[in-house]
Scaffold this motif. Structure first.
Motif, PDB file in Angstrom:
ATOM      1  N   THR A   8     -27.346  56.285  19.538  1.00  0.00           N
ATOM      2  CA  THR A   8     -27.151  56.152  17.936  1.00  0.00           C
ATOM      3  C   THR A   8     -25.566  55.790  17.869  1.00  0.00           C
ATOM      4  O   THR A   8     -24.913  56.729  18.054  1.00  0.00           O
ATOM      5  CB  THR A   8     -27.698  57.430  17.284  1.00  0.00           C
ATOM      6  N   LYS A  44     -22.337  55.677  15.314  1.00  0.00           N
ATOM      7  CA  LYS A  44     -21.605  56.218  13.996  1.00  0.00           C
ATOM      8  C   LYS A  44     -20.850  55.203  13.383  1.00  0.00           C
ATOM      9  O   LYS A  44     -20.572  54.175  14.019  1.00  0.00           O
ATOM     10  CB  LYS A  44     -20.727  57.461  14.504  1.00  0.00           C
ATOM     11  N   ILE A  81     -20.822  58.628   9.268  1.00  0.00           N
ATOM     12  CA  ILE A  81     -22.360  58.741   9.336  1.00  0.00           C
ATOM     13  C   ILE A  81     -23.164  58.053  10.611  1.00  0.00           C
ATOM     14  O   ILE A  81     -22.471  57.221  11.051  1.00  0.00           O
ATOM     15  CB  ILE A  81     -22.930  58.422   8.086  1.00  0.00           C
ATOM     16  N   MET A  82     -24.443  58.390  10.741  1.00  0.00           N
ATOM     17  CA  MET A  82     -25.289  57.608  11.677  1.00  0.00           C
ATOM     18  C   MET A  82     -25.490  56.426  11.174  1.00  0.00           C
ATOM     19  O   MET A  82     -25.794  56.128   9.713  1.00  0.00           O
ATOM     20  CB  MET A  82     -26.531  58.158  12.175  1.00  0.00           C
ATOM     21  N   LYS A  83     -25.283  55.059  11.891  1.00  0.00           N
ATOM     22  CA  LYS A  83     -25.581  53.971  11.460  1.00  0.00           C
ATOM     23  C   LYS A  83     -26.810  53.847  10.700  1.00  0.00           C
ATOM     24  O   LYS A  83     -26.965  53.229   9.529  1.00  0.00           O
ATOM     25  CB  LYS A  83     -25.615  52.870  12.582  1.00  0.00           C
ATOM     26  N   GLU A  84     -27.965  54.382  11.035  1.00  0.00           N
ATOM     27  CA  GLU A  84     -29.260  54.354  10.368  1.00  0.00           C
ATOM     28  C   GLU A  84     -29.475  54.762   8.986  1.00  0.00           C
ATOM     29  O   GLU A  84     -30.597  54.503   8.245  1.00  0.00           O
ATOM     30  CB  GLU A  84     -30.314  54.582  11.357  1.00  0.00           C
ATOM     31  N   GLN A  85     -28.317  55.810   8.843  1.00  0.00           N
ATOM     32  CA  GLN A  85     -28.591  56.383   7.385  1.00  0.00           C
ATOM     33  C   GLN A  85     -27.696  55.786   6.180  1.00  0.00           C
ATOM     34  O   GLN A  85     -27.641  56.188   5.415  1.00  0.00           O
ATOM     35  CB  GLN A  85     -27.787  57.785   7.741  1.00  0.00           C
ATOM     36  N   GLU A  86     -27.016  54.652   6.675  1.00  0.00           N
ATOM     37  CA  GLU A  86     -26.129  54.133   5.854  1.00  0.00           C
ATOM     38  C   GLU A  86     -26.874  53.719   4.183  1.00  0.00           C
ATOM     39  O   GLU A  86     -26.263  53.974   3.286  1.00  0.00           O
ATOM     40  CB  GLU A  86     -25.506  52.635   6.391  1.00  0.00           C
ATOM     41  N   GLU A  87     -28.036  53.153   4.443  1.00  0.00           N
ATOM     42  CA  GLU A  87     -28.779  52.703   3.181  1.00  0.00           C
ATOM     43  C   GLU A  87     -29.014  53.995   2.258  1.00  0.00           C
ATOM     44  O   GLU A  87     -28.862  53.848   1.384  1.00  0.00           O
ATOM     45  CB  GLU A  87     -30.030  52.100   3.601  1.00  0.00           C
ATOM     46  N   LYS A  88     -29.373  54.958   3.028  1.00  0.00           N
ATOM     47  CA  LYS A  88     -29.570  56.303   2.199  1.00  0.00           C
ATOM     48  C   LYS A  88     -28.376  56.663   1.641  1.00  0.00           C
ATOM     49  O   LYS A  88     -28.452  57.221   0.310  1.00  0.00           O
ATOM     50  CB  LYS A  88     -30.489  57.285   3.283  1.00  0.00           C
ATOM     51  N   TYR A  89     -27.181  56.756   2.301  1.00  0.00           N
ATOM     52  CA  TYR A  89     -25.923  57.277   1.667  1.00  0.00           C
ATOM     53  C   TYR A  89     -25.602  56.469   0.190  1.00  0.00           C
ATOM     54  O   TYR A  89     -25.330  56.810  -0.541  1.00  0.00           O
ATOM     55  CB  TYR A  89     -24.754  57.527   2.637  1.00  0.00           C
TER      56      TYR A  89
END
Length: 97
Positions: A2, A4, A20-28
């Motif tokens: 994963t 960052k 953040i973790m790349k896959e969480q960007e949209e959520k943030y």
């Protein structure tokens, strides 16, 4: 692996750098957008107040919502199923002794 990612989140006109973790960007980014929309609603409704008041009320709103969601979680069906399986297992083991 994963990856960052470093991003900047804008909340009420202030920039907050986050890793953040790349896959969480949209959520943030979505969370920041929702928070800013709520702050804007408070600003329109209570123009005489300070930004800290709006942030406090938004935090309160989110905590209250979280508590309401926690109350909705009903674990009783799972507990009942575990009890039922435990009884079945006990019956099976007592028969095969």
């Amino acid at each position: 692996m994963t990856k960052k990612l470093s991003i900047n989140i804008n909340i009420d006109g202030r920039i907050y750098p986050l890793t953040i973790m790349k896959e969480q960007e949209e959520k943030y980014r979505k969370a920041a957008k929702i928070l800013n929309e709520i702050l804007l609603q408070y600003k329109k409704k209570y123009a005489e107040n300070d930004s800290k008041d709006f942030l406090a009320m938004a935090a309160f709103q989110f905590v209250l919502r979280n508590l309401e969601l926690e109350e909705r979680v009903d674990e009783s069906p799972f507990i009942e199923k575990v009890k039922e399986l435990n009884e079945m297992l006990g019956d099976y083991l007592s028969i095969n002794e």
